[in-house]
Scaffold this motif. Sequence first.
Motif, PDB file in Angstrom:
ATOM      1  N   VAL A 138       0.835  -1.192   0.000  1.00 49.89           N
ATOM      2  CA  VAL A 138       0.000   0.000   0.000  1.00 49.89           C
ATOM      3  C   VAL A 138       0.873   1.247   0.000  1.00 49.89           C
ATOM      4  CG1 VAL A 138      -1.664   1.341   1.340  1.00 49.89           C
ATOM      5  CG2 VAL A 138      -1.945  -1.133   1.134  1.00 49.89           C
ATOM      6  N   PHE A 139       1.896   1.246   0.845  1.00 52.82           N
ATOM      7  CA  PHE A 139       2.779   2.401   0.937  1.00 52.82           C
ATOM      8  C   PHE A 139       3.506   2.634  -0.379  1.00 52.82           C
ATOM      9  CE2 PHE A 139       6.912   4.280   2.377  1.00 52.82           C
ATOM     10  CZ  PHE A 139       6.392   5.522   2.731  1.00 52.82           C
ATOM     11  N   SER A 140       3.944   1.563  -1.018  1.00 54.77           N
ATOM     12  CA  SER A 140       4.642   1.675  -2.291  1.00 54.77           C
ATOM     13  C   SER A 140       3.750   2.308  -3.351  1.00 54.77           C
ATOM     14  CB  SER A 140       5.095   0.295  -2.762  1.00 54.77           C
ATOM     15  OG  SER A 140       5.529   0.326  -4.101  1.00 54.77           O
ATOM     16  N   GLN A 141       2.516   1.843  -3.453  1.00 54.30           N
ATOM     17  CA  GLN A 141       1.589   2.387  -4.454  1.00 54.30           C
ATOM     18  C   GLN A 141       1.280   3.848  -4.169  1.00 54.30           C
ATOM     19  OE1 GLN A 141       0.622   1.060  -7.287  1.00 54.30           O
ATOM     20  NE2 GLN A 141      -0.549   2.921  -7.763  1.00 54.30           N
ATOM     21  N   TYR A 146      11.473   1.718  -0.859  1.00 60.09           N
ATOM     22  CA  TYR A 146      10.079   1.963  -0.479  1.00 60.09           C
ATOM     23  C   TYR A 146       9.195   1.929  -1.718  1.00 60.09           C
ATOM     24  CZ  TYR A 146      12.479   4.032   3.586  1.00 60.09           C
ATOM     25  OH  TYR A 146      13.288   4.271   4.657  1.00 60.09           O
ATOM     26  N   ILE A 147       9.638   2.587  -2.792  1.00 59.68           N
ATOM     27  CA  ILE A 147       8.849   2.657  -4.025  1.00 59.68           C
ATOM     28  C   ILE A 147       8.685   1.283  -4.654  1.00 59.68           C
ATOM     29  CG2 ILE A 147       8.809   3.588  -6.374  1.00 59.68           C
ATOM     30  CD1 ILE A 147      10.118   6.083  -5.373  1.00 59.68           C
ATOM     31  N   GLU A 148       9.745   0.454  -4.559  1.00 60.93           N
ATOM     32  CA  GLU A 148       9.721  -0.864  -5.196  1.00 60.93           C
ATOM     33  C   GLU A 148       9.106  -1.942  -4.313  1.00 60.93           C
ATOM     34  OE1 GLU A 148      10.411  -1.312  -8.299  1.00 60.93           O
ATOM     35  OE2 GLU A 148      10.934   0.827  -8.488  1.00 60.93           O
ATOM     36  N   ASP A 149       8.440  -1.541  -3.216  1.00 60.11           N
ATOM     37  CA  ASP A 149       7.742  -2.489  -2.344  1.00 60.11           C
ATOM     38  C   ASP A 149       8.709  -3.487  -1.707  1.00 60.11           C
ATOM     39  OD1 ASP A 149       5.789  -3.869  -0.996  1.00 60.11           O
ATOM     40  OD2 ASP A 149       4.976  -4.879  -2.773  1.00 60.11           O
ATOM     41  N   GLU A 150       9.890  -3.030  -1.337  1.00 56.99           N
ATOM     42  CA  GLU A 150      10.878  -3.898  -0.709  1.00 56.99           C
ATOM     43  C   GLU A 150      11.085  -3.587   0.769  1.00 56.99           C
ATOM     44  OE1 GLU A 150      14.413  -3.478  -2.972  1.00 56.99           O
ATOM     45  OE2 GLU A 150      13.558  -4.341  -4.812  1.00 56.99           O
ATOM     46  N   ASP A 168      10.745   7.940  12.121  1.00 60.86           N
ATOM     47  CA  ASP A 168      11.246   9.291  11.876  1.00 60.86           C
ATOM     48  C   ASP A 168      11.238   9.639  10.394  1.00 60.86           C
ATOM     49  OD1 ASP A 168      13.253   7.293  11.642  1.00 60.86           O
ATOM     50  OD2 ASP A 168      14.807   8.833  11.632  1.00 60.86           O
ATOM     51  N   ILE A 169      11.546   8.657   9.542  1.00 62.34           N
ATOM     52  CA  ILE A 169      11.516   8.894   8.098  1.00 62.34           C
ATOM     53  C   ILE A 169      10.078   9.012   7.608  1.00 62.34           C
ATOM     54  CG2 ILE A 169      12.089   7.903   5.842  1.00 62.34           C
ATOM     55  CD1 ILE A 169      14.567   6.704   7.082  1.00 62.34           C
ATOM     56  N   LEU A 170       9.187   8.175   8.159  1.00 64.03           N
ATOM     57  CA  LEU A 170       7.773   8.261   7.792  1.00 64.03           C
ATOM     58  C   LEU A 170       7.219   9.640   8.118  1.00 64.03           C
ATOM     59  CD1 LEU A 170       5.131   6.959   6.837  1.00 64.03           C
ATOM     60  CD2 LEU A 170       4.768   6.167   9.193  1.00 64.03           C
ATOM     61  N   ASP A 212      -0.781  11.771   6.834  1.00 58.84           N
ATOM     62  CA  ASP A 212      -0.420  11.203   8.132  1.00 58.84           C
ATOM     63  C   ASP A 212      -0.067   9.736   7.962  1.00 58.84           C
ATOM     64  OD1 ASP A 212      -2.881   9.761   8.025  1.00 58.84           O
ATOM     65  OD2 ASP A 212      -3.919  11.468   8.921  1.00 58.84           O
ATOM     66  N   ALA A 213       0.079   9.018   9.084  1.00 61.43           N
ATOM     67  CA  ALA A 213       0.577   7.639   9.032  1.00 61.43           C
ATOM     68  C   ALA A 213      -0.376   6.674   8.336  1.00 61.43           C
ATOM     69  CB  ALA A 213       0.872   7.136  10.449  1.00 61.43           C
ATOM     70  N   ARG A 214      -1.593   7.101   8.050  1.00 60.52           N
ATOM     71  CA  ARG A 214      -2.519   6.230   7.310  1.00 60.52           C
ATOM     72  C   ARG A 214      -2.040   5.971   5.886  1.00 60.52           C
ATOM     73  NH1 ARG A 214      -8.029   9.293   7.904  1.00 60.52           N
ATOM     74  NH2 ARG A 214      -6.565  11.031   7.723  1.00 60.52           N
ATOM     75  N   ILE A 215      -0.998   6.702   5.484  1.00 58.49           N
ATOM     76  CA  ILE A 215      -0.421   6.460   4.164  1.00 58.49           C
ATOM     77  C   ILE A 215       0.107   5.038   4.051  1.00 58.49           C
ATOM     78  CG2 ILE A 215       1.915   7.211   4.789  1.00 58.49           C
ATOM     79  CD1 ILE A 215       2.182   8.524   2.123  1.00 58.49           C
ATOM     80  N   LEU A 216       0.353   4.380   5.212  1.00 62.05           N
ATOM     81  CA  LEU A 216       0.813   2.989   5.226  1.00 62.05           C
ATOM     82  C   LEU A 216      -0.334   2.000   5.016  1.00 62.05           C
ATOM     83  CD1 LEU A 216       3.223   3.028   8.302  1.00 62.05           C
ATOM     84  CD2 LEU A 216       3.906   2.887   5.902  1.00 62.05           C
ATOM     85  N   LEU A 217      -1.545   2.431   5.327  1.00 63.10           N
ATOM     86  CA  LEU A 217      -2.651   1.481   5.413  1.00 63.10           C
ATOM     87  C   LEU A 217      -3.769   1.689   4.399  1.00 63.10           C
ATOM     88  CD1 LEU A 217      -3.030   1.599   9.306  1.00 63.10           C
ATOM     89  CD2 LEU A 217      -1.787  -0.112   7.977  1.00 63.10           C
TER      90      LEU A 217
END
Length: 283
Positions: free
Chosen positions: A17-20, A49-53, A59-61, A71-76
Amino acid sequence: MPNDAGQDRYPADISAVFSQNLKELMGAPPNVSALCRELSLNRTQFNRYIEDESFPRPDILQKICIHFGLDARILLQPLSELINDPSNAQAFYGLHEFLNMRPGNVPEHLFPSRFYVLSRHSFIYPDTFIQGIVHVYRKDGMTYITGREPISEMHKQSLPIDKYAREFRGMVLAMDTGLGMLVSRRRFMTGSINFVAPVLSFENNYWKGDAVRTSREFTTTSRASRMVYQYLGQFSDQVLATARKSGLAAWMNCPVITRRCCCWTVPLNKSSLMSELEKYSRG
């Protein structure tokens, strides 16, 4: 938004999800190098991150979320759900990039929180000033301004004079050489677009600039006015006394410092202005 958006998610699901989302945010072709330089990120790791690896440390997020106004929902959650969420309206179509709407964009040293005296020419009565108290505050990293229109000004325009009708609010945005503000009463009644910059050599206590009213042009009124903010700090007897005197004031009854900062034509001479400010503070 459902509270179980992140339940039953495996690490691989999160990274996918984060990669997309990153791919959509970066656009095509993605300028990874520029973004990594701006955020001080490792380019190789960012490509992972972009390549879904992989997915980032907290801190980077945080850096990535602040940059894109999310916000952190970008992961989900898919990006399409996030940008249509009213709580992320500033990220819609990437406006945060153009209007500098990132949290923390107006640091305290640039425009401190607390109370100010706002003085400007009246839009309706050009030979008079309007003075009032405004409050600058911060919430969720953004900077806001609020206050109330003087009763005398509202009464002269045959407008309601209750607190609800007189209240105005606005947002403060950092610009290249100063601060921009979009301010209005409810339902965008008597709104204005403001720009101010600090007056040099005044210990960060004065900001001067211009206000433009969002209304049609009439021959008997003005849509533009000079304005000045004077920082008062936390709530005090001075703030209360100034609030009680809010309203219309004759040109000659205003402090010299206000008249000079709000004058269209008189050039601002720092030495004479400092001398007049000292006289005003003594008397």
